[in-house]
Design a protein around this motif. Structure first.
Motif, PDB file in Angstrom:
ATOM      1  N   GLU A  43       0.817  -1.214   0.000  1.00  0.00           N
ATOM      2  CA  GLU A  43       0.000   0.000   0.000  1.00  0.00           C
ATOM      3  C   GLU A  43       0.849   1.262   0.000  1.00  0.00           C
ATOM      4  O   GLU A  43       0.409   2.303  -0.472  1.00  0.00           O
ATOM      5  CB  GLU A  43      -0.955  -0.028   1.189  1.00  0.00           C
ATOM      6  N   THR A  46       2.342   1.344  -4.135  1.00  0.00           N
ATOM      7  CA  THR A  46       1.467   0.487  -4.930  1.00  0.00           C
ATOM      8  C   THR A  46       1.699   0.642  -6.424  1.00  0.00           C
ATOM      9  O   THR A  46       1.690   1.743  -6.960  1.00  0.00           O
ATOM     10  CB  THR A  46      -0.012   0.799  -4.630  1.00  0.00           C
ATOM     11  N   ARG A  48       0.122  -1.231 -10.043  1.00  0.00           N
ATOM     12  CA  ARG A  48      -1.015  -2.045 -10.474  1.00  0.00           C
ATOM     13  C   ARG A  48      -0.741  -2.596 -11.865  1.00  0.00           C
ATOM     14  O   ARG A  48      -0.138  -1.923 -12.695  1.00  0.00           O
ATOM     15  CB  ARG A  48      -2.293  -1.225 -10.468  1.00  0.00           C
ATOM     16  N   GLU A  50      -2.146  -5.952 -14.885  1.00  0.00           N
ATOM     17  CA  GLU A  50      -2.930  -7.131 -15.243  1.00  0.00           C
ATOM     18  C   GLU A  50      -1.954  -8.308 -15.218  1.00  0.00           C
ATOM     19  O   GLU A  50      -0.842  -8.202 -15.726  1.00  0.00           O
ATOM     20  CB  GLU A  50      -3.509  -6.995 -16.643  1.00  0.00           C
ATOM     21  N   ARG A  92      -6.375  -8.635 -11.941  1.00  0.00           N
ATOM     22  CA  ARG A  92      -5.706  -7.398 -11.553  1.00  0.00           C
ATOM     23  C   ARG A  92      -4.881  -7.688 -10.307  1.00  0.00           C
ATOM     24  O   ARG A  92      -5.351  -8.369  -9.389  1.00  0.00           O
ATOM     25  CB  ARG A  92      -6.720  -6.298 -11.241  1.00  0.00           C
ATOM     26  N   GLU A  94      -1.858  -5.989  -7.425  1.00  0.00           N
ATOM     27  CA  GLU A  94      -1.166  -4.836  -6.857  1.00  0.00           C
ATOM     28  C   GLU A  94       0.168  -5.351  -6.331  1.00  0.00           C
ATOM     29  O   GLU A  94       0.233  -6.437  -5.767  1.00  0.00           O
ATOM     30  CB  GLU A  94      -1.977  -4.232  -5.717  1.00  0.00           C
ATOM     31  N   TYR A  95       1.209  -4.576  -6.528  1.00  0.00           N
ATOM     32  CA  TYR A  95       2.540  -5.027  -6.110  1.00  0.00           C
ATOM     33  C   TYR A  95       3.304  -3.872  -5.495  1.00  0.00           C
ATOM     34  O   TYR A  95       2.951  -2.698  -5.670  1.00  0.00           O
ATOM     35  CB  TYR A  95       3.313  -5.627  -7.298  1.00  0.00           C
ATOM     36  N   ALA A 106      -5.613  -7.801  -6.516  1.00  0.00           N
ATOM     37  CA  ALA A 106      -6.206  -6.497  -6.217  1.00  0.00           C
ATOM     38  C   ALA A 106      -7.530  -6.670  -5.486  1.00  0.00           C
ATOM     39  O   ALA A 106      -8.323  -7.559  -5.801  1.00  0.00           O
ATOM     40  CB  ALA A 106      -6.406  -5.708  -7.499  1.00  0.00           C
TER      41      ALA A 106
END
Length: 153
Positions: A43, A46, A48, A50, A92, A94-95, A106
């Motif tokens: 967080e 972040t 984002r 695919e 999706r 998040e990394y 996600a």
């Protein structure tokens, strides 16, 4: 008065069971803390993308995604919170931009770990509680002499 020969064995079994339950509790707490720590890292920085689900197994679910710099990543430890993912699916993710190996699906977070971990710990304590109760019904466990009181002079 005859001595109960099984008393030391029952005492050891009771202490071992309590130790296992305590260890299970500590490991569960560490797992939840680690999940919230990893989510916090994601967080904070972040990214984002695919991702293609490459492989789904019991131990881990591998995904492949591309970061804006063009690098393709397939985190070796898998994706966090992979419930209901299937091979070939596009999701999706998040990394953590500083560490793209840390990736989660996600919309999913560490709160998903609380229920399974707490349920496992609770079941562990119920089983150990039942075992210790059963052992006590066989006769006193006399756990006190293992930790003798100090005599003050």
């Amino acid at each position: 008065m005859t001595a109960d020969r099984s008393q030391p064995t029952r005492r050891v079994v009771a202490l071992a069971a309590l130790g296992v339950a305590g260890l299970l509790t500590v490991l569960g707490l560490l797992l939840v803390v680690a999940a919230f720590t990893e989510d916090s890292a994601i967080e904070t920085y972040t990214g984002r993308a695919e991702a293609d689900v490459v492989s789904v197994s019991f131990g881990r679910t591998l995904v492949r995604f591309q970061t804006p710099d063009g690098a393709v990543h397939t985190p070796g430890y898998g994706v966090l919170y992979p419930e209901a993912l299937q091979e070939g699916q596009v999701v999706r993710v998040e990394y953590d931009q500083r560490n793209p190996e840390l990736v989660r699906v996600a919309g999913r977070g560490a709160s998903l770990t609380v229920l399974p971990v707490s349920t496992t710990v609770l079941i562990g304590w119920v089983v150990v509680g039942a075992l210790v109760w059963w052992l006590r019904r066989q006769g006193p466990l006399l756990l006190r002499p293992i930790f003798p009181r100090r005599i003050r002079v």
